[in-house]
Design a protein around this motif. Structure first.
Motif, mmCIF file in Angstrom:
data_model
loop_
_atom_site.group_PDB
_atom_site.id
_atom_site.type_symbol
_atom_site.label_atom_id
_atom_site.label_comp_id
_atom_site.label_asym_id
_atom_site.label_seq_id
_atom_site.Cartn_x
_atom_site.Cartn_y
_atom_site.Cartn_z
ATOM 1 N N GLN A 39 -8.111 6.571 -0.307
ATOM 2 C CA GLN A 39 -8.906 5.349 -0.161
ATOM 3 C C GLN A 39 -8.071 4.261 0.513
ATOM 4 O O GLN A 39 -8.563 3.535 1.382
ATOM 5 N N GLN A 96 -14.058 11.711 -2.060
ATOM 6 C CA GLN A 96 -14.082 12.626 -3.204
ATOM 7 C C GLN A 96 -13.320 13.877 -2.799
ATOM 8 O O GLN A 96 -13.602 14.474 -1.759
ATOM 9 N N THR A 124 -10.746 8.571 -11.408
ATOM 10 C CA THR A 124 -10.382 8.844 -10.024
ATOM 11 C C THR A 124 -9.022 9.526 -9.974
ATOM 12 O O THR A 124 -8.106 9.186 -10.742
ATOM 13 N N ARG A 162 -8.964 2.561 4.128
ATOM 14 C CA ARG A 162 -9.128 1.113 4.265
ATOM 15 C C ARG A 162 -8.175 0.546 5.311
ATOM 16 O O ARG A 162 -8.515 -0.392 6.043
ATOM 17 N N LYS A 192 -20.600 5.345 -7.410
ATOM 18 C CA LYS A 192 -19.615 6.428 -7.402
ATOM 19 C C LYS A 192 -18.237 5.884 -7.807
ATOM 20 O O LYS A 192 -17.812 4.838 -7.351
ATOM 21 N N GLY A 193 -17.551 6.631 -8.652
ATOM 22 C CA GLY A 193 -16.183 6.291 -9.016
ATOM 23 C C GLY A 193 -16.039 5.361 -10.199
ATOM 24 O O GLY A 193 -14.919 5.025 -10.586
ATOM 25 N N GLU A 240 -7.293 10.677 -4.520
ATOM 26 C CA GLU A 240 -8.431 9.889 -4.062
ATOM 27 C C GLU A 240 -8.041 8.429 -3.871
ATOM 28 O O GLU A 240 -8.495 7.767 -2.925
ATOM 29 N N GLN A 241 -7.174 7.913 -4.745
ATOM 30 C CA GLN A 241 -6.684 6.535 -4.587
ATOM 31 C C GLN A 241 -5.850 6.406 -3.311
ATOM 32 O O GLN A 241 -5.983 5.432 -2.557
ATOM 33 N N THR A 280 -16.260 9.559 3.578
ATOM 34 C CA THR A 280 -16.112 8.584 2.511
ATOM 35 C C THR A 280 -17.505 8.129 2.082
ATOM 36 O O THR A 280 -18.477 8.260 2.827
ATOM 37 N N ARG A 312 -13.805 5.125 -0.126
ATOM 38 C CA ARG A 312 -13.655 6.040 -1.265
ATOM 39 C C ARG A 312 -14.008 7.454 -0.840
ATOM 40 O O ARG A 312 -15.069 7.706 -0.289
ATOM 41 N N GLN A 352 -16.459 -1.394 -3.575
ATOM 42 C CA GLN A 352 -15.791 -0.390 -4.394
ATOM 43 C C GLN A 352 -15.896 1.015 -3.794
ATOM 44 O O GLN A 352 -15.047 1.865 -4.052
ATOM 45 N N ILE A 353 -16.950 1.273 -3.024
ATOM 46 C CA ILE A 353 -17.096 2.601 -2.419
ATOM 47 C C ILE A 353 -16.564 2.642 -0.997
ATOM 48 O O ILE A 353 -16.551 3.704 -0.362
#
Length: 890
Positions: A310, A455, A302, A314, A514-515, A306-307, A463, A453, A449-450
């Protein structure tokens, strides 16, 4: 940490400033320098680690100091007759580096002309200082009248605070515009709620776009403002923390709300500094740099950006949840406070009151954990339910930690989840609520986890979690009668599915991995099979759903990257399908997936391409696997159908034969009988003029776009000249078919998409380009679009032998750019390479094209020729990409 009250000592040498202030004309340079020094100090502190929560109010105090001094200088004897007030965000005491500074000058009912002149000089001086000022001049009656007509003005006045001048005048304005005079609490709440709903709709009711707006998107700062406005207007709250004392927020929720606001303040503060102006959109050009500033680094699977994004998504998801919770609590307290209604009991766990679902007692989720899923099933089964009571939502969020392995293993919970998927209505809303309340990611841990997230590309505009739920929504719409006109064939196929819930499970799990690194389709298939097995599905159904997840990209990739007019390609694809059931499920999932990836990605061409693959595969399955139809048979069938159609148009079979005698079998495989008829009639009508380029345009092409047909003497750069001309018309090429006849003519077809271009304009532009005696390629002058400049796609060139057709396939992956195909065509012409066919695909910022080529003797390329071609492509595209990214053009 420095305190806000330190503004004088830390940021402005007030004594030095005052010593240099003389009059309204000489003041701006002094104050401008003071403001610039203060802003530079604030920026330095931010870069050193000071939080925006400290600096935002500090900057408001700096501006207070500057504006009030200018007020007293410019207005002199009038300074105490009128009142200078801060309104809007400035009124709240919140100023980011480039925030608008909104002020109101409150005046008595009558003022002398000299006062107006002084106000004009004051406002001009504010701009001279370098402040982005929005100002209004109003009397108390003006305020009352305008606020009554416009809820936005009423809101700004409610948040105003006096800076200088006549405070009694200010207090009179507050009294005149109070809830006792206009916009009482219930009316104010309903108007602002409607305003928020309209704002959310402008952003497609999602915060998860690629370039979100920090302020206006759902979950953004404006949603926090909304909560505060209602608290102030109806409950006379001074701060958001007052909502804790009044029982609307719990301390932990208040902390989450403030932490979310402070994070968004940090991002917005950094964004203003980075942009050098007021900018509330997280545009691509800022995201990577912001990620670095906030300490995010690229990892194995990643990117740092992207982090960072994310975390952003969130945070706004949590803020969106809190906004919804508070607004529902407000609704109950403000609109329904006086309504006494007996609840309708559903069972011992749930009841309906005032149209909202609620638990019968506070310990329902503790005593009956499975009720956390039962709640969503009841919402599906009882369409009269308007929503979930805010108190019940809070209890649900508090109890969700009980969703653990034991909960997931409970047969009641597994049965409830499958029942939710099998309900005939309400599935989309149920899953969205489950996600919104944090239940879905607890029940399916991989979903966590997604969540949020993204890309970092232009292809996936949502997302992963938002995209996933949109896929399920698209599938669900196929079952709803009022939506069946959108995709009639798909709705009919859907009606034939033995178990639609298997399709929903595939949609829910298709991107679940994904990821993680590795092939997300393979990893996701493993998760899917285990989940389905745990939920009591037969092994056949488990294998089917896992197969759909594993193959969810196969149909789109086959349609876009391979020659589906080739019987061998269709036979291979049919072998992968195995039977009609698998084909039906995959077709529906593929369409739903593409439509949920990017709103601009789905078009009539893509729909026609997938439909053609579906129908060809359907016929192959009916014939039986491993029994592909012979090319000779397909050619004979196409010719027979075309001849019959041409006969009805009065063309004698000998005339048709004379036109067709030079056409290769590939021509009749690549074109439908209707297209063959269109071409043949036009070639016949051209007669002696056939030596001129024959150009046909069908604006209502059967393949879902504008069909362009070119029939002319073959020459090396025909393709390059044609695509360059098409590019100049701002048309996007979706497909190209290049066939050379036995007598030296080329039959070229292009499927293009575009607007505001007539068939005559296309014909004229192409005709002029193809009749060019020099054969020179006009250089592209279109700049690279803003979004494309911030993505770098490494150019890849790979070759594969297409032995069956005696040609070489060149796969090109590179960054999309204006004039790309024209440049490739020119390379082919320069190297004496003949283009036989092309599959064009633009996926976000990436061009993924496949060219089927031969040498000038119609033989596959030798290794040396391949190497020469690869080197030429690398040299041309990398040089051009550098120029375009710098904005120099070519």
């Amino acid at each position: 940490m420095h305190k806000v009250s330190d503004v004088d000592r830390l940021l402005i040498d007030i004594a030095a400033v005052d010593a240099n202030l003389r009059d309204c004309q000489s003041a701006p340079p002094v104050l401008r320098a003071a403001l610039a020094d203060a802003d530079e100090t604030l920026a330095a502190r931010f870069r050193e680690g000071a939080p925006a929560s400290e600096l935002v109010p500090l900057r408001a105090q700096v501006v207070d100091q500057i504006i009030t001094r200018l007020w007293h200088i410019c207005l002199e004897e009038y300074a105490e007759e009128a009142c200078l007030a801060a309104v809007g965000g400035y009124g709240r005491g919140e100023l980011h580096p480039a925030s608008d500074i909104d002020v109101m000058i409150l005046i008595p009912e009558s003022v002398p002309d000299q006062f107006n002149e002084a106000v004009s000089a004051f406002v001009t001086s504010l701009w001279d200082i370098g402040l982005e000022v929005g100002h209004s001049v109003r009397s108390i009656e003006d305020c009352k009248r305008q606020a009554a007509d416009d809820i936005t003005i009423a809101t700004n006045l409610m948040e105003s605070r006096p800076l200088a001048g006549n405070e009694k005048l200010f207090q009179a304005m507050q009294t005149a515009t109070s809830p006792f005079q206009l916009w009482p609490g219930p009316a104010f709440f309903e108007a602002k709620w409607q305003e928020q709903q309209q704002r959310h709709e402008r952003y497609h009711d999602t915060s998860y776009n690629l370039e979100p707006n920090i302020k206006e998107s759902p979950g953004g700062l404006r949603d926090i403002h909304m909560v505060g406005w209602v608290a102030k207007r109806h409950f006379n709250a001074k701060t958001l923390h007052d909502l804790v004392h009044r029982g609307f927020l719990e301390e932990a929720e208040y902390d989450a709300l403030m932490q979310g606001q402070y994070f968004l303040w940090d991002v917005r503060f950094a964004l203003h500094l980075l942009a050098g102006r007021r900018e509330d959109r997280l545009l691509f050009e800022y995201q990577t740099e912001l990620a670095k500033q906030f300490g995010y680094q690229d990892a194995d699977h990643t990117l740092g950006v992207e982090q960072f994004m994310q975390r952003y998504y969130r945070v706004i998801m949590q803020l969106n949840r809190l906004n919804e919770l508070l607004l529902q609590l407000y609704q109950e307290a403000i609109l329904y406070a006086d309504i006494d209604e007996r609840p309708e009991l559903i069972n011992k766990r749930f009841q309906i009151k005032r149209g909202f679902l609620e638990v019968t007692h506070r310990r329902v989720f503790t005593r009956y954990p499975f009720a956390m899923l039962e709640l969503f099933l009841l919402i599906e089964q009882r369409p009269e339910i308007k929503g979930v009571r805010a108190a019940t939502i809070r209890l649900l969020r508090q109890a969700r930690n009980q969703i653990d392995d034991a909960f997931r293993a409970d047969i009641r919970c597994r049965s409830l989840f499958m029942e939710i998927l099998r309900q005939p209505q309400g599935l989309t809303h149920a899953l969205r609520r489950m996600h919104h309340y944090g239940i879905l990611s607890r029940y399916i841990p991989a979903f966590a986890q997604i969540t949020g997230r993204m890309q970092y590309d232009l292809y996936h505009v949502y997302t992963v979690d938002t995209h996933t739920l949109m896929v399920v929504r698209n599938l669900r719409r196929l079952a709803i009668p009022k939506h069946q006109h959108e995709f009639p064939l798909l709705s009919r196929i859907y009606a034939q599915l033995p178990k639609p819930e298997l399709l929903y499970l595939a949609g829910l799990f298709h991107d679940i991995a994904k990821g993680r690194g590795g092939d997300h389709s393979e990893l996701g298939a493993e998760d899917t099979y285990a989940f389905c097995l745990q939920h009591g599905l037969s092994r056949y159904d488990c294998r089917l759903v896992a197969w759909l997840v594993r193959k969810h990209l196969l149909m789109s990739m086959t349609a876009q990257r391979r020659d589906i007019s080739d019987p061998a390609v269709i036979d291979d694809f049919a072998q992968e399908m195995g039977d009609q059931t698998h084909l039906n499920y995959l077709y529906l999932l593929t369409v739903a997936d593409i439509r949920a990836t990017n709103p601009s990605l789905w078009n009539s061409w893509r729909g026609a391409l997938l439909l053609e693959l579906y129908r060809r595969t359907q016929r192959a399955l009916r014939r039986g696997l491993g029994q592909p139809i012979e090319e000779e048979t397909l050619v004979a069938q196409a010719q027979a159908t075309a001849r019959e159609l041409l006969r009805t148009h009065g063309l004698h079979h000998m005339t048709v034969r004379s036109i067709w005698r030079h056409f290769t079998p590939e021509y009749f495989l690549r074109y439908s009988p209707q297209e063959v008829v269109w071409h043949t009639r036009a070639i016949h009508a051209a007669g002696d003029a056939a030596h001129e380029p024959l150009i046909l345009v069908d604006e209502q092409g059967g393949r879902g776009g504008i069909e362009i047909f070119i029939y002319t003497r073959d020459q090396d750069n025909i393709f390059a000249l044609a695509v360059a001309a098409i590019d100049r018309l701002n048309l996007d090429i979706q497909d190209a078919r290049i066939i050379t006849t036995a007598n030296g003519y080329t039959v070229d077809s292009f499927l293009v998409l575009g607007e505001n271009v007539t068939a005559e304009a296309i014909k004229q532009t192409l005709s002029e380009a193809l009749k060019s005696t020099t054969g020179a390629l006009t250089e592209n002058t279109r700049p690279l679009p803003r979004r494309l400049r911030h993505f770098t796609t490494a150019t890849e060139v790979d070759f594969a032998e297409d032995a069956k057709n005696s040609r070489t396939a060149m796969e090109l992956i590179t960054g999309d750019q204006p004039g790309l195909l024209a440049r490739i065509g020119q390379i082919f012409a320069t190297l004496n390479i003949r283009l036989q066919n092309a599959k064009i695909a633009t996926i976000g910022e990436r061009a993924e094209d496949v060219f089927f080529v031969t040498d000038q003797h119609n033989d596959p390329l030798s290794p040396a020729q391949q190497q020469e071609l690869r080197a030429a492509v690398f040299a041309a595209l990398n040089d051009e990409a550098d120029l375009l990214r710098r904005g120099d053009g070519v």
